[in-house]
Design a protein around this motif. Structure first.
Motif, PDB file in Angstrom:
ATOM      1  N   ALA A  24     -15.423 -45.051 -16.981  1.00 28.73           N
ATOM      2  CA  ALA A  24     -13.977 -45.236 -16.985  1.00 28.73           C
ATOM      3  C   ALA A  24     -13.299 -43.976 -17.493  1.00 28.73           C
ATOM      4  O   ALA A  24     -13.786 -43.330 -18.434  1.00 28.73           O
ATOM      5  N   SER A  25     -12.167 -43.647 -16.889  1.00 25.21           N
ATOM      6  CA  SER A  25     -11.406 -42.491 -17.338  1.00 25.21           C
ATOM      7  C   SER A  25      -9.931 -42.754 -17.046  1.00 25.21           C
ATOM      8  O   SER A  25      -9.556 -43.764 -16.469  1.00 25.21           O
ATOM      9  N   GLY A  26      -9.115 -41.792 -17.470  1.00 21.10           N
ATOM     10  CA  GLY A  26      -7.687 -41.928 -17.250  1.00 21.10           C
ATOM     11  C   GLY A  26      -7.032 -42.650 -18.408  1.00 21.10           C
ATOM     12  O   GLY A  26      -7.502 -42.614 -19.539  1.00 21.10           O
ATOM     13  N   ARG A  27      -5.960 -43.342 -18.120  1.00 23.14           N
ATOM     14  CA  ARG A  27      -5.204 -44.039 -19.143  1.00 23.14           C
ATOM     15  C   ARG A  27      -5.883 -45.371 -19.453  1.00 23.14           C
ATOM     16  O   ARG A  27      -5.505 -46.418 -18.945  1.00 23.14           O
ATOM     17  N   THR A  28      -6.918 -45.320 -20.268  1.00 28.80           N
ATOM     18  CA  THR A  28      -7.664 -46.536 -20.569  1.00 28.80           C
ATOM     19  C   THR A  28      -6.848 -47.420 -21.505  1.00 28.80           C
ATOM     20  O   THR A  28      -6.017 -46.946 -22.264  1.00 28.80           O
ATOM     21  N   PHE A  29      -7.090 -48.711 -21.455  1.00 27.60           N
ATOM     22  CA  PHE A  29      -6.413 -49.664 -22.317  1.00 27.60           C
ATOM     23  C   PHE A  29      -7.409 -50.209 -23.325  1.00 27.60           C
ATOM     24  O   PHE A  29      -8.610 -50.087 -23.159  1.00 27.60           O
ATOM     25  N   SER A  30      -6.884 -50.803 -24.350  1.00 30.20           N
ATOM     26  CA  SER A  30      -7.762 -51.188 -25.453  1.00 30.20           C
ATOM     27  C   SER A  30      -8.558 -52.446 -25.116  1.00 30.20           C
ATOM     28  O   SER A  30      -8.065 -53.354 -24.482  1.00 30.20           O
ATOM     29  N   ARG A  31      -9.780 -52.451 -25.539  1.00 23.63           N
ATOM     30  CA  ARG A  31     -10.668 -53.601 -25.530  1.00 23.63           C
ATOM     31  C   ARG A  31     -10.787 -54.315 -24.180  1.00 23.63           C
ATOM     32  O   ARG A  31     -10.671 -55.543 -24.116  1.00 23.63           O
ATOM     33  N   PRO A  32     -11.034 -53.613 -23.104  1.00 16.91           N
ATOM     34  CA  PRO A  32     -11.174 -54.296 -21.818  1.00 16.91           C
ATOM     35  C   PRO A  32     -12.520 -54.997 -21.693  1.00 16.91           C
ATOM     36  O   PRO A  32     -13.543 -54.487 -22.167  1.00 16.91           O
ATOM     37  N   ALA A  33     -12.502 -56.150 -21.077  1.00 15.14           N
ATOM     38  CA  ALA A  33     -13.742 -56.746 -20.614  1.00 15.14           C
ATOM     39  C   ALA A  33     -14.110 -56.049 -19.306  1.00 15.14           C
ATOM     40  O   ALA A  33     -13.235 -55.540 -18.598  1.00 15.14           O
ATOM     41  N   MET A  34     -15.387 -55.986 -19.010  1.00 17.44           N
ATOM     42  CA  MET A  34     -15.855 -55.306 -17.820  1.00 17.44           C
ATOM     43  C   MET A  34     -16.731 -56.241 -17.007  1.00 17.44           C
ATOM     44  O   MET A  34     -17.455 -57.081 -17.559  1.00 17.44           O
ATOM     45  N   GLY A  35     -16.673 -56.074 -15.700  1.00 13.23           N
ATOM     46  CA  GLY A  35     -17.470 -56.937 -14.838  1.00 13.23           C
ATOM     47  C   GLY A  35     -18.061 -56.173 -13.672  1.00 13.23           C
ATOM     48  O   GLY A  35     -17.616 -55.074 -13.339  1.00 13.23           O
ATOM     49  N   TRP A  36     -19.081 -56.772 -13.092  1.00  9.74           N
ATOM     50  CA  TRP A  36     -19.674 -56.282 -11.851  1.00  9.74           C
ATOM     51  C   TRP A  36     -19.559 -57.386 -10.801  1.00  9.74           C
ATOM     52  O   TRP A  36     -19.829 -58.561 -11.090  1.00  9.74           O
ATOM     53  N   PHE A  37     -19.163 -56.967  -9.607  1.00  5.20           N
ATOM     54  CA  PHE A  37     -19.097 -57.862  -8.468  1.00  5.20           C
ATOM     55  C   PHE A  37     -19.847 -57.207  -7.321  1.00  5.20           C
ATOM     56  O   PHE A  37     -20.131 -56.013  -7.370  1.00  5.20           O
ATOM     57  N   ARG A  38     -20.165 -57.982  -6.297  1.00  5.12           N
ATOM     58  CA  ARG A  38     -20.831 -57.394  -5.143  1.00  5.12           C
ATOM     59  C   ARG A  38     -20.343 -58.050  -3.862  1.00  5.12           C
ATOM     60  O   ARG A  38     -19.910 -59.200  -3.864  1.00  5.12           O
ATOM     61  N   GLN A  39     -20.437 -57.264  -2.802  1.00  6.55           N
ATOM     62  CA  GLN A  39     -20.009 -57.757  -1.501  1.00  6.55           C
ATOM     63  C   GLN A  39     -21.013 -57.314  -0.450  1.00  6.55           C
ATOM     64  O   GLN A  39     -21.205 -56.117  -0.233  1.00  6.55           O
ATOM     65  N   ALA A  40     -21.647 -58.292   0.181  1.00 10.51           N
ATOM     66  CA  ALA A  40     -22.578 -58.029   1.269  1.00 10.51           C
ATOM     67  C   ALA A  40     -21.805 -58.019   2.584  1.00 10.51           C
ATOM     68  O   ALA A  40     -20.713 -58.591   2.677  1.00 10.51           O
ATOM     69  N   PRO A  41     -22.336 -57.384   3.618  1.00 14.83           N
ATOM     70  CA  PRO A  41     -21.647 -57.324   4.906  1.00 14.83           C
ATOM     71  C   PRO A  41     -21.297 -58.712   5.438  1.00 14.83           C
ATOM     72  O   PRO A  41     -22.143 -59.609   5.452  1.00 14.83           O
ATOM     73  N   GLY A  42     -20.035 -58.901   5.807  1.00 11.89           N
ATOM     74  CA  GLY A  42     -19.592 -60.155   6.378  1.00 11.89           C
ATOM     75  C   GLY A  42     -19.369 -61.274   5.374  1.00 11.89           C
ATOM     76  O   GLY A  42     -19.106 -62.414   5.760  1.00 11.89           O
ATOM     77  N   LYS A  43     -19.464 -60.951   4.098  1.00  6.33           N
ATOM     78  CA  LYS A  43     -19.305 -61.982   3.064  1.00  6.33           C
ATOM     79  C   LYS A  43     -18.189 -61.597   2.098  1.00  6.33           C
ATOM     80  O   LYS A  43     -17.712 -60.468   2.088  1.00  6.33           O
ATOM     81  N   GLY A  44     -17.792 -62.555   1.282  1.00  2.00           N
ATOM     82  CA  GLY A  44     -16.781 -62.299   0.277  1.00  2.00           C
ATOM     83  C   GLY A  44     -17.339 -61.581  -0.935  1.00  2.00           C
ATOM     84  O   GLY A  44     -18.550 -61.357  -1.035  1.00  2.00           O
ATOM     85  N   ARG A  45     -16.470 -61.229  -1.839  1.00  3.17           N
ATOM     86  CA  ARG A  45     -16.880 -60.525  -3.045  1.00  3.17           C
ATOM     87  C   ARG A  45     -17.303 -61.545  -4.107  1.00  3.17           C
ATOM     88  O   ARG A  45     -16.521 -62.437  -4.459  1.00  3.17           O
ATOM     89  N   ASP A  46     -18.500 -61.406  -4.605  1.00  3.69           N
ATOM     90  CA  ASP A  46     -19.081 -62.374  -5.528  1.00  3.69           C
ATOM     91  C   ASP A  46     -19.237 -61.801  -6.929  1.00  3.69           C
ATOM     92  O   ASP A  46     -19.590 -60.631  -7.100  1.00  3.69           O
TER      93      ASP A  46
END
Length: 123
Positions: A24-46
């Motif tokens: 992360a860079s730029g104008r960061t904000f305090s105490r963010p939660a972070m997540g990972w998502f994934r998207q396979a071809p032809g599917k939604g983001r999970d």
């Protein structure tokens, strides 16, 4: 504005491992939660995994629990996802995301997103 940059994607054989950092860079904000998502071809983001600011609370999708580990180094403004025992069904574009307010599993709750890292798993 917050910028998130994923790296570490690539091609791996089934059963192998990859580690995805997200810086992360730029104008960061305090105490963010972070997540990972994934998207396979032809599917939604999970949802894949999420971690609180302190790192003491983590959530995982059932499909990756026990195989993936999310962690963070706040001094480096970086979150990681260690992926072990990869399966062909794990192949997707993996996105890192930051949430100002809550630790959640819904992509609509996240405020900033990276450009994605491609993970390909050969059988």
């Amino acid at each position: 504005q917050v910028q998130l940059v994923e790296s570490g994607g690539g091609l791996v054989q089934a059963g192998g491992s990859l580690r995805l950092p997200c810086a992360a860079s730029g104008r960061t904000f305090s105490r963010p939660a972070m997540g990972w998502f994934r998207q396979a071809p032809g599917k939604g983001r999970d949802f894949v995994a999420a971690i609180s600011w302190s790192g003491d609370v983590t959530y995982y999708a059932g499909s990756v629990k026990g195989r993936f580990t999310i962690s963070r180094d706040n001094a480096k403004n970086t979150v990681y996802q260690q992926m072990n025992s990869l399966k062909p069904e794990d192949a997707a574009v993996y996105y890192c995301a930051a949430n100002k307010d809550v630790l959640g599993t819904n992509d609509a709750e996240y405020d900033y997103w990276g450009q994605g890292a491609q993970v390909t798993v050969s059988s």
